[in-house]
Scaffold this motif. Structure first.
Motif, PDB file in Angstrom:
ATOM      1  N   LYS A 191       0.805  -1.222   0.000  1.00  0.00           N
ATOM      2  CA  LYS A 191       0.000   0.000   0.000  1.00  0.00           C
ATOM      3  C   LYS A 191       0.844   1.281   0.000  1.00  0.00           C
ATOM      4  O   LYS A 191       0.743   2.105   0.899  1.00  0.00           O
ATOM      5  N   PRO A 192       1.719   1.479  -1.003  1.00  0.00           N
ATOM      6  CA  PRO A 192       2.402   2.783  -1.100  1.00  0.00           C
ATOM      7  C   PRO A 192       1.432   3.907  -1.434  1.00  0.00           C
ATOM      8  O   PRO A 192       1.717   5.067  -1.181  1.00  0.00           O
ATOM      9  N   PHE A 193       0.302   3.563  -2.014  1.00  0.00           N
ATOM     10  CA  PHE A 193      -0.767   4.529  -2.285  1.00  0.00           C
ATOM     11  C   PHE A 193      -2.063   3.745  -2.428  1.00  0.00           C
ATOM     12  O   PHE A 193      -2.070   2.521  -2.565  1.00  0.00           O
ATOM     13  N   MET A 194      -3.174   4.481  -2.382  1.00  0.00           N
ATOM     14  CA  MET A 194      -4.489   3.878  -2.534  1.00  0.00           C
ATOM     15  C   MET A 194      -5.313   4.729  -3.484  1.00  0.00           C
ATOM     16  O   MET A 194      -4.919   5.850  -3.841  1.00  0.00           O
ATOM     17  N   VAL A 195      -6.436   4.189  -3.906  1.00  0.00           N
ATOM     18  CA  VAL A 195      -7.332   4.948  -4.780  1.00  0.00           C
ATOM     19  C   VAL A 195      -7.777   6.212  -4.057  1.00  0.00           C
ATOM     20  O   VAL A 195      -8.205   6.176  -2.904  1.00  0.00           O
ATOM     21  N   GLY A 196      -7.658   7.352  -4.739  1.00  0.00           N
ATOM     22  CA  GLY A 196      -8.003   8.631  -4.142  1.00  0.00           C
ATOM     23  C   GLY A 196      -6.806   9.432  -3.677  1.00  0.00           C
ATOM     24  O   GLY A 196      -6.941  10.631  -3.408  1.00  0.00           O
ATOM     25  N   HIS A 239       5.831  10.282  -4.835  1.00  0.00           N
ATOM     26  CA  HIS A 239       5.547  11.260  -3.790  1.00  0.00           C
ATOM     27  C   HIS A 239       4.045  11.216  -3.510  1.00  0.00           C
ATOM     28  O   HIS A 239       3.245  11.571  -4.376  1.00  0.00           O
ATOM     29  N   ASN A 240       3.685  10.770  -2.322  1.00  0.00           N
ATOM     30  CA  ASN A 240       2.274  10.655  -1.954  1.00  0.00           C
ATOM     31  C   ASN A 240       1.895  11.850  -1.086  1.00  0.00           C
ATOM     32  O   ASN A 240       2.188  11.898   0.110  1.00  0.00           O
ATOM     33  N   TYR A 241       1.217  12.830  -1.706  1.00  0.00           N
ATOM     34  CA  TYR A 241       0.859  14.052  -0.984  1.00  0.00           C
ATOM     35  C   TYR A 241      -0.358  13.849  -0.085  1.00  0.00           C
ATOM     36  O   TYR A 241      -0.596  14.667   0.808  1.00  0.00           O
ATOM     37  N   LYS A 242      -1.120  12.787  -0.314  1.00  0.00           N
ATOM     38  CA  LYS A 242      -2.293  12.543   0.530  1.00  0.00           C
ATOM     39  C   LYS A 242      -1.873  12.221   1.966  1.00  0.00           C
ATOM     40  O   LYS A 242      -2.627  12.470   2.912  1.00  0.00           O
ATOM     41  N   ARG A 243      -0.678  11.690   2.136  1.00  0.00           N
ATOM     42  CA  ARG A 243      -0.222  11.292   3.458  1.00  0.00           C
ATOM     43  C   ARG A 243       0.665  12.344   4.128  1.00  0.00           C
ATOM     44  O   ARG A 243       1.343  12.058   5.115  1.00  0.00           O
ATOM     45  N   MET A 244       0.689  13.536   3.549  1.00  0.00           N
ATOM     46  CA  MET A 244       1.430  14.618   4.188  1.00  0.00           C
ATOM     47  C   MET A 244       0.751  15.014   5.490  1.00  0.00           C
ATOM     48  O   MET A 244      -0.474  15.017   5.596  1.00  0.00           O
ATOM     49  N   GLN A 245       1.568  15.350   6.494  1.00  0.00           N
ATOM     50  CA  GLN A 245       1.043  15.871   7.746  1.00  0.00           C
ATOM     51  C   GLN A 245       1.226  17.381   7.830  1.00  0.00           C
ATOM     52  O   GLN A 245       0.363  18.091   8.333  1.00  0.00           O
TER      53      GLN A 245
END
Length: 374
Positions: A191-196, A239-245
């Motif tokens: 799961k390095p990324f997911m839909v959305g 680069h997964n920006y959805k998981r940025m804090q």
């Protein structure tokens, strides 16, 4: 008077039947106790692995338990070598089939719980896992079939070798497809990324729209669909920006060289106060970084306590407007590219004439008036 059947008298058959009945009751008791113990354990934990274990143990068939009981009873009889071998092989077949059923049910239960936990969240991944689950189940039954054939004395070495050679040929022909298939499995499990999720891959940005067995599809910022093969996707830096804090923002402010030194010293503190008044921003630093071609450059760094790009842009806009207002009220000027030309007239040296002098016409020669004696 003794009656014999298949080489054993009534007493021997009675003992075998009693042993089989005792073994059957014992197996049923063990199954019931194991299910109860695992159910109690499953109620205390939040993972679903113990739930799968409960379902697997509970699925143990009565036919398999009966086969175990009959095998135990057969040990009380005197059998010919051929009959003993047949009983042993049948018992092993029953064991192999039950192991296959356990493995098949384990995969089904895992897929069922995976769908329940990700329903409406990651539809593409659930589709991929269903297909991969089918492959795993088919592999389990294939292995069990080979073991059953081997148990009955069938030489499976040639069959396995043929399958191996054919498998190598198929693998070479479909290596790209198989690579994407295993990459899909890696994406599903790791799961390095997911839909959305909004990701950037090798400079290409978009929202993950679908994760399939061979390709992953993004929806680009311009509305276009971008398709990556799963193998190429995992080889790239994602680069997964959805998981940025938080977001770290750095920008530059330039002021003119004519700015008063006192105002220059006070500017970092003023910028810090402006950013500190914003709710979702955390000021880090502001320094006079260097001397530009036409400006004194300040580097400003702050953090946005949100991963939302819209929030970041709203904060940056508020900072820019506040700086414009402060500059206008305190007599500071933003620098913009300018050039100052200094025109200097070269000094004249003795014995040389300037270009302006050369361009002027020379005065006529003076005539001297002398009287000539006659």
């Amino acid at each position: 008077m003794h009656y014999y059947f298949l080489g054993n008298d009534i007493r021997a058959w009675s003992m075998a039947l009693g042993a089989a009945l005792a073994a059957w009751l014992l197996a049923m008791l063990v199954k019931k106790v194991a299910v109860r113990a695992l159910s109690t354990l499953a109620g205390r934990t939040s993972t679903y692995l113990d739930d799968i274990a409960v379902a697997v143990v509970e699925s143990t068939g009565k036919l398999f338990l009966t086969a175990v009981a009959l095998y135990a009873g057969a040990q009380m009889l005197v059998l010919t070598p051929g009959a003993a071998l047949l009983v042993q092989r049948c018992a092993m077949v029953g064991l192999f089939l039950q192991v296959a059923l356990w493995g098949d049910l384990s995969v089904k239960e895992w897929l069922k719980r995976y769908r329940m936990r990700h329903v409406g969240e990651d539809v593409a991944n659930t589709t991929s896992t269903a297909a991969l689950g089918f492959v795993v189940r088919a592999a389990i039954w294939l292995v069990i079939l080979l073991m059953v054939l081997d148990n009955f004395g069938v030489n499976i070495t040639t069959l396995v070798a043929s399958l191996g050679i054919g498998g190598i040929a198929v693998a070479l022909a479909l290596q790209n497809i198989l690579g994407d298939l295993f990459s899909s499995l890696s994406i599903v499990l790791d799961k390095p990324f997911m839909v959305g999720d909004f990701i950037t891959v090798d400079g290409v940005s978009g929202t993950v729209e679908y994760v399939g067995l061979k390709t992953t599809r993004l929806r680009g910022l311009g509305g276009e669909q971008i398709i990556f093969s799963n193998s190429d996707l995992l080889k790239a830096r994602i680069h997964n920006y959805k998981r940025m804090q938080t977001r770290r923002i750095a920008f530059t402010v330039g002021v003119t060289y004519e700015t008063d030194i006192g105002k220059l010293r006070a500017l970092p503190e003023v910028i810090g106060e402006i950013i500190g008044q914003l709710g979702q921003a955390r000021f880090d630093r502001a320094h006079l970084k260097g001397f530009g071609a036409s400006s004194l450059d300040y580097e400003v760094v702050y953090y946005v306590n949100s991963a939302d790009y819209q929030v970041y842009m709203d904060l940056q806009q508020a900072i820019n407007l506040a700086l414009i207002e402060y500059f206008a009220g305190h007599g500071l000027d933003f620098a913009y590219p300018t050039q100052t030309l200094h025109h200097v007239r070269p000094a004249r040296t003795p014995g040389t004439a300037s270009e302006a002098d050369k361009s002027e016409p020379a005065p006529p020669p003076a005539r001297s008036m002398h009287s000539v004696p006659r």
